[in-house]
Design an enzyme around this catalytic site. Structure first.
Site, PDB file in Angstrom:
ATOM      1  CB  THR A  17      -0.899  -0.024   1.249  1.00 50.86           C
ATOM      2  OG1 THR A  17      -1.806  -1.119   1.133  1.00 50.86           O
ATOM      3  CG2 THR A  17      -1.684   1.270   1.403  1.00 50.86           C
TER       4      THR A  17
ATOM      5  N   GLY B 195       2.675  -2.449   8.870  1.00 53.46           N
ATOM      6  CA  GLY B 195       3.103  -2.990  10.152  1.00 53.46           C
ATOM      7  C   GLY B 195       4.581  -3.317  10.080  1.00 53.46           C
TER       8      GLY B 195
ATOM      9  N   GLY C  71     -23.194   0.707  31.272  1.00 53.11           N
ATOM     10  CA  GLY C  71     -21.961   1.357  31.717  1.00 53.11           C
ATOM     11  C   GLY C  71     -20.843   0.340  31.913  1.00 53.11           C
TER      12      GLY C  71
ATOM     13  CB  THR D 210     -10.965  -0.117   5.582  1.00 60.13           C
ATOM     14  OG1 THR D 210     -10.279   0.184   6.803  1.00 60.13           O
ATOM     15  CG2 THR D 210     -12.365   0.473   5.632  1.00 60.13           C
TER      16      THR D 210
ATOM     17  CD  GLU E 104      -4.427  -8.452   4.445  1.00 58.69           C
ATOM     18  OE1 GLU E 104      -4.601  -9.244   3.510  1.00 58.69           O
ATOM     19  OE2 GLU E 104      -3.300  -8.045   4.775  1.00 58.69           O
TER      20      GLU E 104
ATOM     21  CG  ASP F  62     -13.183  -0.379   1.299  1.00 63.96           C
ATOM     22  OD1 ASP F  62     -13.089   0.440   2.219  1.00 63.96           O
ATOM     23  OD2 ASP F  62     -14.238  -0.597   0.666  1.00 63.96           O
TER      24      ASP F  62
END
Lengths: 701, 701
Positions: free
Chosen positions: B166, B205, B428, B449, B451, B453
């Site tokens: 990417t 990563g 809560g 989104t 691997e 979208d």
């Protein structure tokens, strides 16, 4: 192709349908319509524009803003310091009495408050705890001596306070809290006790660290009688921050969001406060222990007390709407610059907001956000009328509560949905903390369950609708009721807060809506939306009729078997309220271009609602299958038509770059695109560009 | 009342409809049905139970688990250390070749991998980066010399690696990435360059801190020709962690979740790597710069290369499903203990899972999660067949990709939806970080989104469905096609991955489904779900017919005008695949009680799908309004019937307390309830209990 003809037909229908509807005064050709952005921006500021602008000016200051990634402790310190800055600024104190430095301005106060969400939702909520809950409890549940004694410290933050209502064991069911305040006539004190672990006060902002006092809700017991939940002013920490004797607590620790607020737990063992610390506007105990109240019915008294605290729900509706607007500002700006794939061209990639699916994801949510802005202003006006005393009858108060209970669930869920869709629409960029969408979503998550769980609130609304309905038909037997459901009354103006009148009977409606073009007629939309609420309530009412003759358990089971339907009816009611407010808002627009575009936005909202509930309309014969199909075709058409106005529509929200702050919404993306395009243009011009293998393959054939 | 009769009728229908359907072998009376939890738990582990159990044993160890609230830096360090523990354990290396210490076990490897989400999604994804992307690129795109040279370091983590595909400017459109690798025959090296800011590698990563090498995707240019995207092995940092010459980068910083992973950006300026660093399985460059490839078509070559990396999508489908199961385990356990309001009794409050709305919120999501577990196992078996070489034709690979592209969007969206609903259902308590729901949701957000979208993946599926459809009708003229849409063919077995066969024509169907009871017939559900996919694709295909005669821009516009419909068709296809897998799963169950209950879960899934898309069925005449209304009545009935089995159904997920770890799901709440109940019982027995004012008021009347 078939679809293209449909589209052309829809165009014609849109032009044709203009006459006789809200859009009747519009004379701008659709393609020429332009929004007068400053004028619309001013309108969207609502009834208290100055308060909003002043608060936005505050929110634009870096020292008021969230720093992403701060540790919980640092974030808590920062927000506490920001509260001191708010005191200096003074705007957040508007709702308090003039004689104590406030302005007795209830509506303007909330309008300003909710804009703080733009700086940091933790700031908005922590302010809300201090002034909207702790301070407001003193103001609305106390009397003048309490105001004199306790409000100054609450207002100037010398006494940070917790609003000690919720317990670990009881959140939605406040009437069942188990903390007790037992009057001791010998010392003229109340003794506060926490009987077991589930009765610990829990999730209280300001309780973990900063709080020095609490407005504490407990069962008031005097002379052996439990008079139900009342509120007491209880000091909890000394000046060094140590718990006072008999008081203990715990930090709630890290939460899914809002970590600028120090939520915590408190418990009380034999804690004594003076008799006069009972906030005694709606119930008092004399020195000898005699209880008195201006409201005889314990039930009505309880709901009156709780009703004074409706402002929390009101302000969440506004803040959630602002956050949704911000999310759309970010995603639509990015979507107008980001390009991906070049399906239609060999060199230029498509702007992602030009993809139909991307429009479908963002533009209906934009329309809903517009509807909410108008609906919220209406709610705020109602709130101001009640709290200023302009119109504060029991009915007014109940109407306000029903309105808040109907709108807050819809807007807080919408905010979560919109923040998530905006996040996904920005891809990996949307996941970076600097672009704010994930942080806002994490913070707003709890808006769906605090200040009234959304499902519980909608059930309250449904019960009110049922009550209104049964009042009207109290003397009609079940057979008449059943006929009513089928036949529909011609005129059913039932109640201002509740059921809406239908201009036409179902039969008439069947004929008036014969042409698909009329789906865009405001009156047709009103009929469809109104009819649905009324029919849903009438259907459930019929099914529940006779429940009062059943055993408590059997009646409860019967009610439970229709709980989902009831909550859906309440949701439909809330949607109708939003749609009506939007309709009024559009009617007030003067500029023809703005009115034209906003009419489309309004229709997109109305038709999206009808599309969402299409199965209901088809099953109940309100729309034929052919018309049902036309709804989606219209929505598609409206979305395409609104695409060129998307940027204007988010610009009209009036956010400055200091409010947006997301790097992806600053033009960064467009600049990168340009740099890349320039590079390739230069490369092509240079003659040095490598040849594409695909081109070679084609040539060699 | 009318509804009660309906319900009774439904009961009878349920019993009646048993004959002739999947449930034919069931002979247990509905009220006696019990789940054999251990047997079901084993079945849910799927085809690789040992791998899952071994991985869950790992995930149960405290040192592998997330610590909520850690700083980003500490979390990154912790996860990196955990990866070293995974190397020692060895299981995550199963997919690699036996000769290098792996096991050539592709399915078992993924099955184990995805269970790591129970420990920490950051651990799952960082492992995925190292071994599923970086390592897998070397394995699948490289050849034996690369395996020998680079896999050992990737496997033992001596070389942490980034998967550099990417770019800031291109995510979904990988073919358009702008990084170049230009071959220099003089030095026999590739020169890697980043031409502009938008071509920086981004969101990788291991890129911000730990990565020492990258499998880098770039346009391969040799002899003046661009051969498209290829993958190169590129060292990026020295042993001290400093970037090598020509390489720079940035930290992506704080994200909305997954902060245990050091995502970052990389850019390259004249970086030289040896010719042999091209991972050359699908394309090679000789010493003199001559390009060669076993795949002639550049397009097919590109998709083949990308296809080897499908395992990311496969494992996200499994991990998202596990996270959904965990969320439901927490919310259903809590919902079975938490009490609020006492509508049906004077002393005992209701367990919140006994409220219809609460059941409506959780049980259909439980049914979907079950469907996903079965569908995921089918996907994993297909994946294993392709990657083990058992069935790896081009068609097999395409089917696998289509299956993964259809299932991953549905399951990742479902996880977000389920985690949020579970959070809200726990009030809560759900918002406290210790109860894990908010953290898991924040981490899984980006699964929607990355691997691929989700919307882009569904569009890929839709294009595949269209292609299958047009192949079948390639020689039919438009008129015949239009008729086809209306009339429906009797038998339409089109393609294994795509369109499903219909056993009956629309006309027949109209009569076979005459009775509402048949909605629970498996074959009727299959017909309804299948029919919808086929019709949706056929409708769009008809509208798109002739697009190939239009200009590129006009064709693109026409396609775009139907993009939303297409994506919805792909979603319907994915839902059908899940339903089919669930159907097969139920058929395999031996124990009659388990089979009975799972048949209800299965029907709840199927009918929930039909309810969700009810408008479509009504508009297209597949269901009459009366039958449409029966769908919701059935769903309500099934939910009530499944309520007593809810705890068994989550217990069958097989999570140990070490996997759940949420204090609210440990019995804490029940213990508090008991303590409170004991207190009140004792108080009543003592005679010291205060009298309720309401009681007094009633008496005094």
């Amino acid at each position: 192709m078939g679809e293209r003809q449909d589209t052309a037909m829809v165009d014609t229908a849109i032009r044709t349908s203009v006459s006789g509807t809200t859009a009747a005064t519009v004379e701008v050709a659709p393609s020429d319509a332009r929004i007068d952005v400053p004028a619309l921006a001013h309108q969207l500021l609502g009834t208290w524009p100055e308060a909003r602008l002043a608060s936005r000016a505050l929110a634009a200051k870096p020292e008021m803003q969230r720093i992403e990634g701060q540790s919980m402790d640092d974030h808590r310190d920062r927000v506490f310091h920001q509260l001191k800055l708010l005191v200096e600024n003074g705007q957040v104190l508007k709702a308090f009495p003039k004689r104590l430095g406030g302005a007795d301005d209830h509506g303007g106060n909330i309008a300003g408050f909710e804009e703080l969400v733009l700086a940091d939702p933790s700031l908005q909520i922590k302010s809300g705890v201090q002034w909207g809950l702790f301070g407001a409890a003193i103001l609305h549940l106390g009397t003048e001596p309490h105001h004199d004694a306790f409000l100054p410290g609450a207002m100037n933050l010398h006494v940070p306070g917790a609003f000690a209502m919720t317990e670990s064991g009881h959140g939605s069911d406040v009437a069942s809290i188990a903390t007790t305040a037992t009057y001791d006539p010998e010392t003229q004190e109340f003794v506060i006790d926490t009987p077991f672990r589930a009765a610990w006060k829990d999730y209280l902002g300001n309780a973990a660290v900063h709080g020095k006092a609490a407005t504490l809700f407990a069962q008031l017991i005097t002379n052996g009688v439990n008079h139900g939940v009342h509120c007491f002013y209880v000091p909890i920490r000394d000046d060094e921050g140590a718990f006072l004797p008999g008081i203990g607590g715990e930090d709630d620790g890290l939460k899914g969001g809002l970590n600028g607020i120090d939520n915590g737990r408190l418990h009380f063992t034999g804690v004594r406060v003076p008799r006069t610390n009972l906030l005694n506007r709606y119930g008092d105990v004399a020195e000898d222990g005699t209880y008195s109240s201006p409201i005889k019915s314990p039930g009505r008294r309880f709901f009156t007390m709780l009703g004074t605290l409706v402002q929390g729900r009101v302000s969440l509706d506004g803040a959630a709407t602002s956050a949704s607007a911000l999310a759309l500002q970010i995603a639509i700006t990015y979507g107008s610059e980001r390009r991906q794939f070049n399906a239609g061209s060999d060199t230029q990639e498509e702007v992602i907001l030009d993809y139909q699916r991307h429009q479908r994801r963002l533009l209906p949510r934009l329309a809903t956000t517009y509807a909410q802005i108008f609906a919220h202003d209406r709610l705020l006006v109602k709130f101001d009328e009640v709290f200023s005393g302009k119109a504060d009858s029991d009915d007014d108060r109940q109407d306000l509560e029903t309105l808040a209970a109907a709108l807050k669930p819809l807007s807080t869920w919408h905010a979560l949905d919109t923040l998530q869709e905006a996040r996904e629409a920005c891809g990996g960029n949307g996941f970076l903390a600097e672009n704010r969408l994930t942080g806002l979503r994490a913070d707003l998550d709890v808006y769906a369950t605090f200040e009234g769980d959304n499902n519980v609130l909608l059930q309250l609304v449904a019960k009110r609708l049922l009550t209104d309905y049964s009042r009207k038909f109290a003397k009609v037997d079940a057979g008449a009721l059943a006929r009513y459901v089928v036949e529909q009354a011609t005129d059913r103006a039932v109640h201002s807060s509740g059921l809406r009148s239908l201009a036409q009977t179902v039969k008439d409606f069947g004929s008036t809506a014969r042409s698909v073009s009329q789906l865009r007629d405001t009156n047709v939309q009103r009929e469809l939306l109104t009819e649905r609420v009324e029919s849903m309530i009438a259907e459930v009412a019929t099914k529940l009729r006779g429940a009062n003759k059943l055993s408590k358990q059997a009646a409860s089971d019967l009610f439970n078997a229709h709980q989902n339907e009831l909550i859906e009816a309440a949701r439909a009611h809330g949607e109708l309220l939003q749609w009506e407010a939007f309709t009024e808002g559009v009617e007030q627009i003067q500029d023809p271009g703005t009115k034209q575009v906003l009419t489309w936005v309004h229709d997109l909202f109305g038709l999206s609602l009808i599309e969402k509930h299409l199965a209901w309309y088809l099953i109940h014969g309100r729309l034929s299958p052919q018309r049902g199909q036309a709804v989606s075709a219209y929505v598609d058409r409206l979305i395409a038509r609104l695409r060129p106005h998307a940027l204007d529509l988010v610009e009209a929200f009036g956010f400055a770059p200091e409010h947006v702050r997301a790097p992806i919404a600053t033009g960064q993306e467009a600049q990168r695109q340009q740099e890349a395009a320039d590079y390739f243009a230069e490369l092509r011009a240079s003659g040095d560009a490598p040849v594409d293998e695909k081109t070679l393959t084609k040539k060699s054939r």
